[in-house]
Design a protein around this motif. Structure first.
Motif, short mmCIF file in Angstrom:
data_model
loop_
_atom_site.label_atom_id
_atom_site.label_comp_id
_atom_site.label_asym_id
_atom_site.label_seq_id
_atom_site.Cartn_x
_atom_site.Cartn_y
_atom_site.Cartn_z
N MET A 30 0.66 -1.42 -0.13
CA MET A 30 0.21 0.10 0.29
C MET A 30 0.78 1.22 -0.24
O MET A 30 1.96 1.34 0.58
CB MET A 30 -1.06 0.00 1.17
N ILE A 31 0.52 2.26 -0.86
CA ILE A 31 1.16 3.50 -0.58
C ILE A 31 0.60 4.33 0.25
O ILE A 31 -0.65 4.70 0.20
CB ILE A 31 1.08 4.24 -2.12
N THR A 82 5.78 3.38 0.96
CA THR A 82 5.10 2.15 1.19
C THR A 82 5.04 1.25 2.24
O THR A 82 6.08 1.22 3.11
CB THR A 82 5.68 1.11 -0.23
N VAL A 83 4.15 0.48 2.17
CA VAL A 83 3.73 -0.33 3.81
C VAL A 83 3.09 -1.78 3.28
O VAL A 83 2.27 -1.58 2.31
CB VAL A 83 2.78 0.15 4.52
#
Length: 286
Positions: A244-245, A255-256
């Motif tokens: 995810m961004i 990012t994650v």
């Protein structure tokens, strides 16, 4: 660009400039008479007053709650009320919760009592795990001896999760980095009940999707006789990774990544184990 759109963009840009300038002005000491973005959204200046947290005592006739320290001092008192009469008694004054070498009492974020009401456990310095603050520091306070001690002093700060007292009040169990530990309150001895915890093997808490979608976080319980602990284990091997961004937490996006099964993809394998509080092999439930 059409004139109407141009005007709207210009107004939005002007508004952003005003907000930025106003936020910059707040680097000076805040004037309590003025509103600021930080005061509205990042402080508790305008939070509604809350009752508690309240905890019923074992007798079923009394409960405790938190109130500002008597005399206007720092911290919170734990106050006992009799439900029928309304009589009030300061059970643990804030001054008794000052750690050695500190000048102020522990900031109580949550607390619980042993079943006999003789030992208090307090959560403080909490940190977020995904959506909620479920890791932090935990302290115990013995009413009879007045002894205040920190659980898991050998672990990094704010890494203990779901610390809870055994029913007999002699031990505490908690999760650190996906492993379960038991600590003897008398001598501080710590024993690891699981040692296989990794990013993919999660003991005593849950994976991302179960926390996100079902609110599953605290994944272990004491047996009534304080001899055993039952816990959930999530095995995320084979669960695809979702990236995810995050555009909101910092000036630049980052990012994650986490394990997240979309429709048709494998979920975590979940099983329940029971392990002796004194250590030993895990018995997995059929």
């Amino acid at each position: 660009m059409r004139p109407g759109i141009h005007r709207r963009v210009a107004r939005q840009a002007a508004a952003l400039v005003l907000v930025a300038g106003y936020a910059g002005a707040q680097t000076k000491p805040a004037d309590p008479r003025l509103l600021s973005v930080d005061r509205i959204f990042a402080s508790r200046d305008f939070a509604a007053e809350r009752f508690g947290p309240a905890r019923w005592m074992a007798d079923g006739d009394s409960y405790t709650t938190l109130e500002p320290a008597a005399g206007g001092g720092p911290g919170l008192d734990l106050v006992l009320y009799r439900a029928e009469s309304g009589s009030r008694e300061i059970l643990v004054a804030a001054g008794k919760l000052v750690p050695p070498g500190a000048s102020a009492p522990i900031a109580i974020e949550d607390y619980a009592w042993s079943p006999d009401g003789k030992v208090l456990i307090v959560m403080t310095n909490s940190r977020r795990v995904w959506r909620q603050n479920t890791r932090g520091d935990f302290w115990t306070y013995d009413l009879a001896s007045g002894r205040l001690r920190k659980l898991g002093p050998g672990f990094e700060p704010s890494t203990l999760m779901f610390a809870k007292l055994s029913p007999d009040g002699r031990m505490a169990a908690y999760v650190v980095k996906n492993n379960i530990y038991v600590e003897n309150l008398a001598d501080g001895a710590v024993r690891a009940l699981t040692t296989d915890g990794t990013d993919d093997i999660i003991n005593g808490t849950s994976d991302w999707v179960n926390e996100e979608e079902f609110g599953i976080r605290d994944g272990f319980r004491w047996s009534p006789d304080s001899r055993l602990i039952a816990f959930w284990q999530f095995d995320t091997h084979g669960v695809p990774v979702f990236t995810m961004i995050n555009n909101t937490d910092d000036l630049y996006p980052k990012t994650v990544s986490f394990k997240h099964p979309k429709a048709g993809q494998p979920n975590s394998a979940v099983r329940v184990g029971v392990v002796p509080a004194s250590g030993g092999p895990v018995v997995w439930m059929k």
